[in-house]
Design a protein around this motif. Sequence first.
Motif, PDB file in Angstrom:
ATOM      1  N   ARG A  57       0.835  -1.196   0.000  1.00 15.48           N
ATOM      2  CA  ARG A  57       0.000   0.000   0.000  1.00 15.48           C
ATOM      3  C   ARG A  57       0.877   1.255   0.000  1.00 15.48           C
ATOM      4  O   ARG A  57       1.833   1.353   0.772  1.00 15.48           O
ATOM      5  CB  ARG A  57      -0.896   0.007   1.234  1.00 15.48           C
ATOM      6  N   PHE A  58       0.547   2.206  -0.867  1.00 19.48           N
ATOM      7  CA  PHE A  58       1.235   3.486  -0.894  1.00 19.48           C
ATOM      8  C   PHE A  58       0.247   4.546  -0.391  1.00 19.48           C
ATOM      9  O   PHE A  58      -0.787   4.773  -1.014  1.00 19.48           O
ATOM     10  CB  PHE A  58       1.697   3.858  -2.311  1.00 19.48           C
ATOM     11  N   ASP A  59       0.556   5.195   0.724  1.00 18.55           N
ATOM     12  CA  ASP A  59      -0.371   6.181   1.282  1.00 18.55           C
ATOM     13  C   ASP A  59      -0.322   7.504   0.528  1.00 18.55           C
ATOM     14  O   ASP A  59      -1.349   8.136   0.291  1.00 18.55           O
ATOM     15  CB  ASP A  59      -0.060   6.404   2.763  1.00 18.55           C
ATOM     16  N   VAL A  60       0.864   7.931   0.181  1.00 16.69           N
ATOM     17  CA  VAL A  60       1.030   9.195  -0.545  1.00 16.69           C
ATOM     18  C   VAL A  60       2.432   9.205  -1.149  1.00 16.69           C
ATOM     19  O   VAL A  60       3.330   8.494  -0.681  1.00 16.69           O
ATOM     20  CB  VAL A  60       0.823  10.404   0.400  1.00 16.69           C
ATOM     21  N   ALA A  61       2.621   9.993  -2.203  1.00 18.25           N
ATOM     22  CA  ALA A  61       3.924  10.092  -2.860  1.00 18.25           C
ATOM     23  C   ALA A  61       4.343  11.554  -2.978  1.00 18.25           C
ATOM     24  O   ALA A  61       3.512  12.436  -3.211  1.00 18.25           O
ATOM     25  CB  ALA A  61       3.872   9.457  -4.243  1.00 18.25           C
ATOM     26  N   ILE A  62       5.635  11.803  -2.820  1.00 19.69           N
ATOM     27  CA  ILE A  62       6.220  13.103  -3.137  1.00 19.69           C
ATOM     28  C   ILE A  62       7.050  12.932  -4.398  1.00 19.69           C
ATOM     29  O   ILE A  62       7.892  12.023  -4.482  1.00 19.69           O
ATOM     30  CB  ILE A  62       7.108  13.630  -1.997  1.00 19.69           C
ATOM     31  N   VAL A  63       6.820  13.785  -5.384  1.00 20.09           N
ATOM     32  CA  VAL A  63       7.585  13.769  -6.632  1.00 20.09           C
ATOM     33  C   VAL A  63       8.334  15.090  -6.755  1.00 20.09           C
ATOM     34  O   VAL A  63       7.741  16.168  -6.672  1.00 20.09           O
ATOM     35  CB  VAL A  63       6.669  13.577  -7.855  1.00 20.09           C
ATOM     36  N   LEU A  64       9.640  14.994  -6.939  1.00 15.41           N
ATOM     37  CA  LEU A  64      10.481  16.155  -7.193  1.00 15.41           C
ATOM     38  C   LEU A  64      11.180  15.956  -8.529  1.00 15.41           C
ATOM     39  O   LEU A  64      11.675  14.865  -8.811  1.00 15.41           O
ATOM     40  CB  LEU A  64      11.532  16.336  -6.092  1.00 15.41           C
ATOM     41  N   SER A  65      11.217  16.989  -9.340  1.00 14.65           N
ATOM     42  CA  SER A  65      11.881  16.854 -10.636  1.00 14.65           C
ATOM     43  C   SER A  65      12.570  18.156 -10.999  1.00 14.65           C
ATOM     44  O   SER A  65      12.124  19.246 -10.607  1.00 14.65           O
ATOM     45  CB  SER A  65      10.866  16.481 -11.728  1.00 14.65           C
ATOM     46  N   THR A  66      13.670  18.038 -11.724  1.00 15.87           N
ATOM     47  CA  THR A  66      14.320  19.219 -12.280  1.00 15.87           C
ATOM     48  C   THR A  66      13.663  19.549 -13.614  1.00 15.87           C
ATOM     49  O   THR A  66      12.993  18.702 -14.221  1.00 15.87           O
ATOM     50  CB  THR A  66      15.820  18.989 -12.464  1.00 15.87           C
ATOM     51  N   LEU A 123      -1.728  10.119   6.699  1.00 10.19           N
ATOM     52  CA  LEU A 123      -1.150  11.017   5.705  1.00 10.19           C
ATOM     53  C   LEU A 123      -2.237  11.463   4.730  1.00 10.19           C
ATOM     54  O   LEU A 123      -2.925  10.633   4.144  1.00 10.19           O
ATOM     55  CB  LEU A 123      -0.032  10.306   4.937  1.00 10.19           C
ATOM     56  N   LYS A 124      -2.386  12.748   4.572  1.00  6.21           N
ATOM     57  CA  LYS A 124      -3.416  13.290   3.685  1.00  6.21           C
ATOM     58  C   LYS A 124      -2.795  14.320   2.745  1.00  6.21           C
ATOM     59  O   LYS A 124      -2.211  15.307   3.192  1.00  6.21           O
ATOM     60  CB  LYS A 124      -4.518  13.943   4.516  1.00  6.21           C
ATOM     61  N   CYS A 139       0.913  22.739  -2.358  1.00  8.92           N
ATOM     62  CA  CYS A 139       0.434  21.381  -2.079  1.00  8.92           C
ATOM     63  C   CYS A 139       1.242  20.848  -0.908  1.00  8.92           C
ATOM     64  O   CYS A 139       2.283  21.396  -0.544  1.00  8.92           O
ATOM     65  CB  CYS A 139       0.589  20.483  -3.307  1.00  8.92           C
ATOM     66  N   GLY A 140       0.750  19.781  -0.326  1.00  4.84           N
ATOM     67  CA  GLY A 140       1.497  19.245   0.797  1.00  4.84           C
ATOM     68  C   GLY A 140       0.854  18.027   1.401  1.00  4.84           C
ATOM     69  O   GLY A 140      -0.128  17.487   0.884  1.00  4.84           O
ATOM     70  N   ILE A 141       1.429  17.595   2.519  1.00  2.00           N
ATOM     71  CA  ILE A 141       0.949  16.428   3.250  1.00  2.00           C
ATOM     72  C   ILE A 141       0.649  16.851   4.679  1.00  2.00           C
ATOM     73  O   ILE A 141       1.503  17.419   5.367  1.00  2.00           O
ATOM     74  CB  ILE A 141       1.996  15.300   3.263  1.00  2.00           C
ATOM     75  N   VAL A 142      -0.582  16.602   5.120  1.00  2.00           N
ATOM     76  CA  VAL A 142      -0.937  16.764   6.528  1.00  2.00           C
ATOM     77  C   VAL A 142      -0.654  15.437   7.226  1.00  2.00           C
ATOM     78  O   VAL A 142      -1.133  14.387   6.798  1.00  2.00           O
ATOM     79  CB  VAL A 142      -2.413  17.160   6.695  1.00  2.00           C
TER      80      VAL A 142
END
Length: 395
Positions: A34-43, A95-96, A187-190
């Motif tokens: 299970r993946f609760d949330v993802a953070i994506v960072l890109s150049t 995580l929201k 955007c973000g994660i609570v």
Amino acid sequence: MSLKVGIGFSQHDNVVKAAEEAAEEAKATLRASRFDVAIVLSTLHYSPQEVYPIVESALNHTRIVGCTTFGIILPDGLKKRGIAVFLFNSDTIKLKAVHAEHLHLKDLKDAGKALVKDSGDLFGLKDRKFLMLFFDGLLENMSEFISGIAAEEGEFFPVAGAGSSDKLLFSKTYQYHDKGPSSSGACGIVFGGEASLFMSRRHGWKPLGKPRLVKQARKNIIEKIGENPAIHLYEEFFQNSLGALKNDVFGKLNARYPLGFFLKHKQEYLVQNVMDILEDGSIVCQNTIDRASEVHIMIGNNHSCLESAQKAAQDLKKYLDHKKPSVVFMFESAMRWQILKHSWNDEFDIITDILGNDFPIIGMLTYGEIFNPGILNYPGRKYLLNGNIILTAVV
């Protein structure tokens, strides 16, 4: 550990390959179904409009937050090209993912309130512990947005924030959320449940010359310092004309000589970028400036930046008090990188030597930072900062 983290990264020239590789590696290292949330960072070597749908599909439509950045911080150091995917899973931490769009068109305080209200379907009011925020680093007056969050959650609700960045062009940045990539947003994660947060920050800039007073200001625009147009402070120091200084706003001024405002109640300087210089000599800052503030030109160097990183890591270690974090987020101003450059690895080594390397340190280079640890260490106002390194441990 209370929070599991999967890390994926790719520098493949092809955007499809890079996005897929980063997503698949994150899934493999998370080792959870299970993946609760993802953070994506890109150049910005990769089109955000292409990155987002590829990663979302590879992650089975897991909710995504994140942004573009000049540099991605991974456990093995800084990457100035690539796509990173961070996956999070926990049985004890809630995580929201939340987001707000078109902030340049909205009342920022109302938008800040709405952002955290959006997490109400998952959390009760007392169950929201802190917010990890990514915001457009080119937006002005984001302190109003943070005030909206405080109005909804209370003055001491912890917030750690990173301003999205581009290739040091200061032109356009993007934020990732469930409607895809966009600009002028946040955007973000609570985090809720059994989550604990520990934060530290330092900047390493020192004042030059005698203090001056802001005589006239409106919101984030300084009109007069003393009896002169605000830009006279720089003209006097550099022996330079308004035109030459205006052409170098994002060069010498911000990289080496930002403004510093003395905070008497904290006995420290708040560093602020110069966003623009107006024709009448007014200086546009990223955040609201108080009239009658004591202002200096600030200077930073290699030694002062390394020393401040050491102090930030020592502070965080003291606050953790032998608790082991699941992850440490490192948000560092791109201004600091412009000074450190090849010494950045020395900074990272200093931090890992103090904190240890048996948990991941991840993050990005920023155009502005938000720091409010709530009641834990530094009670009081929330600031939109420039030139800082912020370390945030999740336990």
